[in-house]
Design an enzyme around this catalytic site. Structure first.
Site, short mmCIF file in Angstrom:
data_model
loop_
_atom_site.label_atom_id
_atom_site.label_comp_id
_atom_site.label_asym_id
_atom_site.label_seq_id
_atom_site.Cartn_x
_atom_site.Cartn_y
_atom_site.Cartn_z
CG ASP A 81 115.50 56.17 78.54
OD1 ASP A 81 115.88 54.80 78.67
OD2 ASP A 81 116.29 56.95 77.69
N1 LIG Z 1 111.22 64.48 73.85
C1 LIG Z 1 112.57 65.23 74.01
O1 LIG Z 1 112.49 66.28 73.80
C2 LIG Z 1 113.62 64.59 74.06
C3 LIG Z 1 115.07 65.25 73.76
C4 LIG Z 1 116.00 64.43 73.73
C5 LIG Z 1 116.24 63.53 74.52
N2 LIG Z 1 115.04 62.61 74.81
C6 LIG Z 1 115.30 61.45 75.62
O2 LIG Z 1 114.66 60.49 74.88
C7 LIG Z 1 114.13 59.56 75.90
C8 LIG Z 1 112.61 59.13 75.31
O3 LIG Z 1 112.09 58.07 76.15
P1 LIG Z 1 111.21 57.04 75.53
O4 LIG Z 1 110.95 56.14 76.33
O5 LIG Z 1 110.42 57.74 74.52
O6 LIG Z 1 112.33 56.51 74.36
P2 LIG Z 1 113.62 55.65 74.53
O7 LIG Z 1 113.96 55.34 76.08
O8 LIG Z 1 114.65 56.33 73.73
O9 LIG Z 1 113.34 54.17 74.03
C9 LIG Z 1 112.83 53.94 72.65
C10 LIG Z 1 112.42 52.46 72.83
O10 LIG Z 1 111.98 52.21 71.38
C11 LIG Z 1 112.31 50.81 70.80
N3 LIG Z 1 111.99 51.15 69.53
C12 LIG Z 1 112.75 51.79 68.44
N4 LIG Z 1 112.56 51.51 67.37
C13 LIG Z 1 111.32 50.50 67.54
C14 LIG Z 1 110.51 50.06 66.47
N5 LIG Z 1 110.43 50.28 65.23
N6 LIG Z 1 109.32 49.39 67.10
C15 LIG Z 1 109.11 49.39 68.28
N7 LIG Z 1 110.00 49.89 69.28
C16 LIG Z 1 111.05 50.31 68.79
C17 LIG Z 1 113.77 50.74 71.27
O11 LIG Z 1 114.01 49.35 71.88
P3 LIG Z 1 114.26 48.38 70.92
O12 LIG Z 1 115.58 48.70 70.15
O13 LIG Z 1 114.28 46.97 71.73
O14 LIG Z 1 112.98 48.35 69.77
C18 LIG Z 1 113.85 51.71 72.31
O15 LIG Z 1 114.27 50.87 73.84
C19 LIG Z 1 114.54 59.98 77.14
O16 LIG Z 1 115.56 59.27 77.90
C20 LIG Z 1 114.53 61.48 76.87
O17 LIG Z 1 115.35 61.97 77.99
C21 LIG Z 1 113.81 63.24 74.98
#
Ligand SMILES: NC(=O)c1ccc[n+]([C@@H]2O[C@H](COP(=O)([O-])OP(=O)(O)OC[C@H]3O[C@@H](n4cnc5c(N)ncnc54)[C@H](OP(=O)(O)O)[C@@H]3O)[C@@H](O)[C@H]2O)c1
Ligand SMILES: NC(=O)c1ccc[n+]([C@@H]2O[C@H](COP(=O)([O-])OP(=O)(O)OC[C@H]3O[C@@H](n4cnc5c(N)ncnc54)[C@H](OP(=O)(O)O)[C@@H]3O)[C@@H](O)[C@H]2O)c1
Lengths: 466, 121, 121, 466
Positions: A392
């Site tokens: 994301d």
């Molecule tokens: N940081 C905070 O405080 C917080 C709190 C709540 C929500 N969030 C939300 O979390 C999201 C964070 O974004 P992000 O880009 O860090 O993560 P993300 O958008 O949640 O994407 C994570 C990606 O990691 C991949 N993944 C999962 N396990 C894996 C593994 N073992 N090896 C390789 N890839 C793996 C997944 O794809 P695959 O399944 O294809 O592997 C997934 O698409 C944002 O939407 C944010 O709003 C953040």
């Protein structure tokens, strides 16, 4: 008030000042450790002052001493053990458990006071007593559920059913309404009903929220605990509790707001739930366009001959626990004179500052971790952007209106000369939407678990460059 | 002269809210997780309240409550500070163990350190 | 329950010092002069104290003191706020009066504005 | 305490919260005006609450009303007039006068209370009463002297003579010693001696300090006034005064520290005096090396064909009141597509933020005003650095140890491709030392008053480019 009481209250104020100074020193990684020490010494001072009160008062029984010391030893030991052994990736759960016990202890202070004072309690104290009982109990049960969801012990999907909202409302009305009644006419029996209703409300509040939203919920519950502790301070007339509780209440509130803002969602929207449905490995769907898939050797060639590389870590890095592997790859590249830095999005991962803690654990020097505003202009001058389990926070869809993440500021990964994405599949991230970055002609996808992929790439780079 | 307790408590509460608000709004995102756990350890001050329960407790229920409250609060205090310290110990300007990649990393770190200082307010 | 006044006053004083310390350490140098004059107007709150002198004054000396104190404090309050307002009114994102050089200046201002936002914490 | 008193105290706390919020909004030029409004409404609330106390108490005589209202009108009118008519360059004097009256009013509150309470005053109130009298009186007389020095009414050079320090010490001992005695045995007559000694100490403290150091002194006296007001709050048991006074005390203290740090001097060193001897037009001395002098046409050619120009304003710009002229020149250059920005050193001029206020007055948009850390890397990419009446803040001698300004961070003007300096002579700046920048082969000196020079240069650029 005697001179003794005077001195004690001033010592409490001093202890509270240590907390403020401690938090102030947390503004900077270079002084943060000292901040924690200052805060710890404030706490030690407050505990010592409390011991002085107890000794000076002569009122405590031997059983009282034993119970108190035994409790402190058992609890302290458990806390120490948990803190020493917890994995960095399990940090949110632990914080949530500390919220639970803190809120629980605050509620117990009020419950004991209420039962002990009996009918003699004044109306104004009653108000704060009942607020403490209600907020503390909600925090206690809510935090346990939150920790359970994160740990995977409880179903992390939003658990909801018809009439759930009605039950929620009923519980809230019972707790608050009965609480108000108790202010006028105290009754220990009825207090039990308030406690039960509040505990049930904590559960029913957190259950419908998805696991991925838990960090925001935990931060909110942190603010709740602070407020409950401040109310406990009102109940027993202790300024240290009031000040420290208010500090935590305010800081938790702001942190929650910052997180929600960075995700471009309102706190209300999160609590009402039904958005973050946990990890969406199952939700396979592909953006339209062709995807170029590569292997470790292809990736190694690109990296080895780059002069500037930016690493973009995301939740997948944490899930795969690949922080040491990425640090090893980065060091290898740096040893070849390549300029390597890390682009840290404010909400990458699942809790605020998640990536920073992970990478710090892997000994990455924090000046290499660049915040979004600092690094974004540099992507255009970058040869390879290496995206590891981030989704994301790199999705250009955020720049258009009408998507789930519209308006969320993102890392300008798509401006790099070429992009390598490591993830296991075309699966969605937290927001559950397609990522156009993956069909960008400049992008190559390396489908694998992050830990495995990084180990292989490091090996391939080594072979390549001898 | 004397002031009524509730009025004073409310005033102190309001001022402390302001302090909390101001002190936190400066913390960089880098430190948000340690910050959350630091705030966490600070609400462990409820230990002071929990200890006082043991003084007035005079029956079995009271002692049970005193025990649980003391245990809960102590877990909060000790665990909170230890885990915060553990996290912060990991934040380093340079890696502790020299490695083949150390020299350029250190140079980089120094350069970035100063540019960082430049952009921070 | 009641608390002794001096103890409460000292506690409130200490907390307010913390608030002042935290709130000011974030103000950018750009605004230091208006800040000084804003702080200046805030200490005009002594007007509340000066007004109360007139209540207990009961002889010529008392009335003279009341008059001077009220005049001093009122000058501080009114002057402080007006001059701070006057200064702040001058801080603009873009010049108010369009001038031949306005267009590029505005573009520049916008660009710099966002870069500024970028570097601020 | 009656319900009425309760409500009033809570309203005072609310008013104080408005002050905090107001200061908070001052963190950003975009919200600063709203901050001032919030703070003003807090003040209005506090005054209204005080009126409510007076009316509710019934104790006030008609004469009391008349005196109070007349005083407020006279003072308010005078304050309004001064605030409306003051020149931006005379701002430090005005701030100093407001410190004087604020400190004076705080002292009067305590004096009245002391005389009124007579022998019935308690020891703890006495302490704060006497602190208020002493700090308030010192602030009153000291601030008037500071304003006089800045306005040129009083000799701005450090006025000192043998035995001056002894007199200072004696006055301090008298004020504090007698004050301590008065706590034990109240006496209105002796209080007069304390007041006189404190007033004299204020004068003798500020007289030996040079005019150029006055801004630091004023900031310090601002902190003093805040403290005196907080003490007045202790005396009359008013939390609004305590909170607001402490806010100002803390903020004034920090601001003083920031200024002293940016000048690389200690506050003690400033108060002990003998450094800033006012404007040093007389102190002609030249660095060794040849100086290249140019006229308006030469300067105009350089500017008109530059693509990036950085303007470095200093105290000379303020002294010449040339802010409108520099803005006009900058606009002209910008209209030709030249990239113009301003480099603002934190202690350029004679008070913190001096340049920002001046340039804002001339309608320069504040995003063009760059802080030192932001602009320094850009000098290397700059064709012309136009230094206007700035001296110390550009002096490369600061980078070497052993000079009066060693260690002070400076603007990296000497990295620009070429440098034009406008000043009237080879005279020194505030620190009284030679500036090596002027003998740099890349530097051209344009000797003239800044206002005249800028007008001529603007005209020359216009002629040049049609
Ligand atoms: N940081 C905070 O405080 C917080 C709190 C709540 C929500 N969030 C939300 O979390 C999201 C964070 O974004 P992000 O880009 O860090 O993560 P993300 O958008 O949640 O994407 C994570 C990606 O990691 C991949 N993944 C999962 N396990 C894996 C593994 N073992 N090896 C390789 N890839 C793996 C997944 O794809 P695959 O399944 O294809 O592997 C997934 O698409 C944002 O939407 C944010 O709003 C953040
Ligand atoms: N900002 C603060 O808060 C503050 C407070 C106290 C002290 N200071 C000190 O003030 C200094 C500020 O540095 P600065 O570079 O701004 O100023 P500066 O070093 O004091 O130099 C000012 C220069 O302006 C020239 N000048 C005076 N009148 C002029 C006129 N009418 N037209 C053209 N030029 C004129 C003078 O040279 P000629 O005589 O040759 O014209 C002088 O060399 C620093 O040393 C700082 O520590 C600052």
């Amino acid at each position: 008030m005697s001179v003794f009481d005077w001195v004690i209250q001033l010592i409490y104020v001093l202890a509270a000042s240590c907390f403020v100074l401690g938090l102030h020193l947390m503004n900077n990684p270079a002084t943060a450790r000292r901040g924690n020490q200052v805060s710890t010494s404030g706490m030690a001072t407050a505990v010592a002052a409390t011991l002085a009160i107890i000794v000076h008062g002569h009122g405590i029984t031997t059983t009282g001493w034993i119970v108190m010391i035994a409790g402190a030893l058992v609890g302290g030991g458990a806390g120490m053990y948990a803190a020493r052994t917890v994995q960095m990736t399990a940090m949110p759960q632990l914080v949530s458990m500390f919220n639970a016990v803190g809120g629980g202890a605050a509620a117990l202070v009020a419950i004991h006071d209420y039962m002990h004072a009996g009918a003699t309690v004044s109306a104004s104290t009653s108000v704060t007593t009942l607020l403490d009982v209600i907020i503390g109990s909600v925090t206690f049960s809510g935090s346990i559920i939150a920790a359970g969801k994160l740990q995977g012990v409880i179903n992390s999907a939003p658990v909801t059913f018809p009439g759930a909202r009605l039950i929620n409302m009923t519980l809230a009305v019972v707790a608050i309404g009965l609480g108000a009644y108790l202010i006028a006419s105290p009754s220990a029996a009825l207090l039990t009903i308030v406690i039960v209703a509040a505990l049930a409300f904590g559960v029913s509040m957190v259950m419908p929220i998805g696991g991925a939203d838990m960090p925001v919920v935990i931060s909110l519950l942190n603010a709740f605990t602070g407020t409950a502790v401040a109310m406990a301070g009102f109940v027993i007339g202790n300024w240290a509790l009031i000040i420290a509780g208010a500090l935590v209440g305010a800081s938790g509130g702001i942190l929650t707001k910052l997180m929600a803002d960075a995700m471009n969602r309102s706190i209300r929207n999160i609590i009402v739930g039904g958005f973050g449905t946990g990890d969406s490995v199952a939700a396979i769907a592909g953006p339209t366009g062709s995807v170029r898939s590569i292997d470790a050797d292809d990736a190694a060639i690109q990296l080895a001959y780059a002069s500037k590389v930016i690493i973009v870590p995301g939740y997948g890095l944490a899930a795969a626990q690949a922080q040491h592997e990425v640090a090893a790859l980065a060091e290898l590249l740096e040893s070849r004179g390549i300029d390597v830095s890390y682009a840290i999005h404010p909400v990458a991962g699942r809790m605020p500052g998640h990536m920073n803690v992970l990478l710090a654990e892997a000994n990455v020097p924090y000046p290499l971790l660049k915040e979004m505003d600092e690094i974004n202009p540099e992507f255009a001058r970058t040869d390879v952007a290496l995206v590891i389990g981030a989704n994301d926070v790199t999705n250009p869809a955020a720049r258009r209106p009408g998507t789930a993440i519209s308006g969320m500021p993102i890392l300008d990964v798509d401006q790099a000369k070429s992009i390598i994405v490591i993830k296991r599949s075309m699966g969605h991230g937290y927001a559950g939407i397609d990522n156009e970055l993956y069909v960008d002609p400049k992008t190559s996808m390396y489908f694998a678990d992050a830990k495995k992929a990084l180990t292989e790439m490091t090996a391939a780079v080594k072979t390549l460059v001898g | 002269m004397q002031y009524p307790a509730l009025l004073v408590d409310v005033t102190i509460f309001v001022l402390a809210l302001w302090v909390g608000f101001e002190v936190i709004s400066k913390v960089p995102a880098t430190l948000h997780t340690p910050l959350m756990s630091a705030a966490n350890s600070i609400h462990g001050i409820v230990l002071a309240g929990a200890m006082l329960i043991a003084v007035t407790a005079n029956n079995a229920v009271g002692y049970v409550i005193a025990f649980i409250a003391a245990a809960f609060a102590a877990a909060n205090v000790v665990g909170g500070y230890v885990v915060t310290g553990r996290m912060l110990k990991m934040f380093k300007r340079r890696p502790a163990i020299p490695s083949p990649g150390d020299a350029p990393a250190a140079v980089n770190a120094a350069a970035n350190g100063s540019s960082r200082k430049g952009t921070a307010t």
